[in-house]
Design an enzyme around this catalytic site. Sequence first.
Site: not given
Length: 362
Positions: A11-13, A116
């Site tokens: 998630n959201e690296p 996202h």
Amino acid sequence: AGGVRYYALDNEPFLWNYTHRDVRPEPVGYDELRDKAYTYGAAIKSADAGAKVFGPALWGATAYYYSGIDAASGNWDNPPDRLAHGDVPLVDWYLQQMRQYEQQNGTRILDYLDLHYYPQNSGVALQTAGDLATQQMRLRATRSLWDATYTDESWIANTTEPVMRLIPRMRDWVNQNYPGTKTAVTEYNYGGLEHINGALAQADVLGIFGRENLDLATLWDPPTINQPGAFAFRMYRNYDGNGAVFGDQYLRSTSQNQGQLAVYSAKRSSDGMVTVMVVNKSMASVQGDFTFVNYAAGLSSAEIYQYSADDLRTIRHENSIVINQHGTASYVFRANSITLFVFDPTDSNAPIYDLFLPSITK
């Protein structure tokens, strides 16, 4: 097979060295992101070939084009990691690498391009409705999901890609770099879900997702069951309280002013019903004059369901409207309203629904 249906490759690296700095103080670069996707994507497919894998779950606009290493450098004019990879934007490069893996190993390990998206306008995403200016901004901000003529009204306007057109852009990335990959926006939020303004934005967003052929979306921080934002979903998924839903087969529809009266239409494959959703984003009632192209001669009526600021507790079943022999009809849309028209094709005088093309002309 038959276990977990979907897997996200973390998630959201881009933000790991900020959001998880206690365990991950170093920023993530292009190569590590690819290598971890190879390792974990392959492991998932080996354990369950039917599972669907999402990646790279990037947080927002900057992360689509640069890595965490680039951000940490602070040198946006000469981003070191991107330049080390041929100056190719991150999403393009990532998809190319996933395609290369399949070509070399015979297994697709990425099923969905997963991004996202939160509108970056002040006071919009994850916020309450706000003042009138913020509410109007929220309703305009949905255009960043699709409109090639709309320049974003946030800091994104000062980047190299001031026109976001997110969903068509995602399709372009896929078509150019890894055809066959589906698209997903697994976090989004336009705020104001406690207010009719947020419900209007959410109804507009759901219509855009369908029209633009986004494959999957999930709302972050959903409304409570009785908030207006929940009724935006009910208008598509349970408008009559008995499980009736908006259509699942796209039909083309246009509005002379999509920013005022946004229109979306689809045929319901289960029974052939034609459904047309109209979102009145204005604070005044608006008369819409419909024109139905390729219309069969005769009259046809439509059931009407509406959610508006007049009553935030329920979806009203309104009086039907009649389409005249010329294929036109008028309807006055309440201010701040979401209106669904349901046409029954079993009526011998109904439109030829496979060619049903409504447009609002006023």
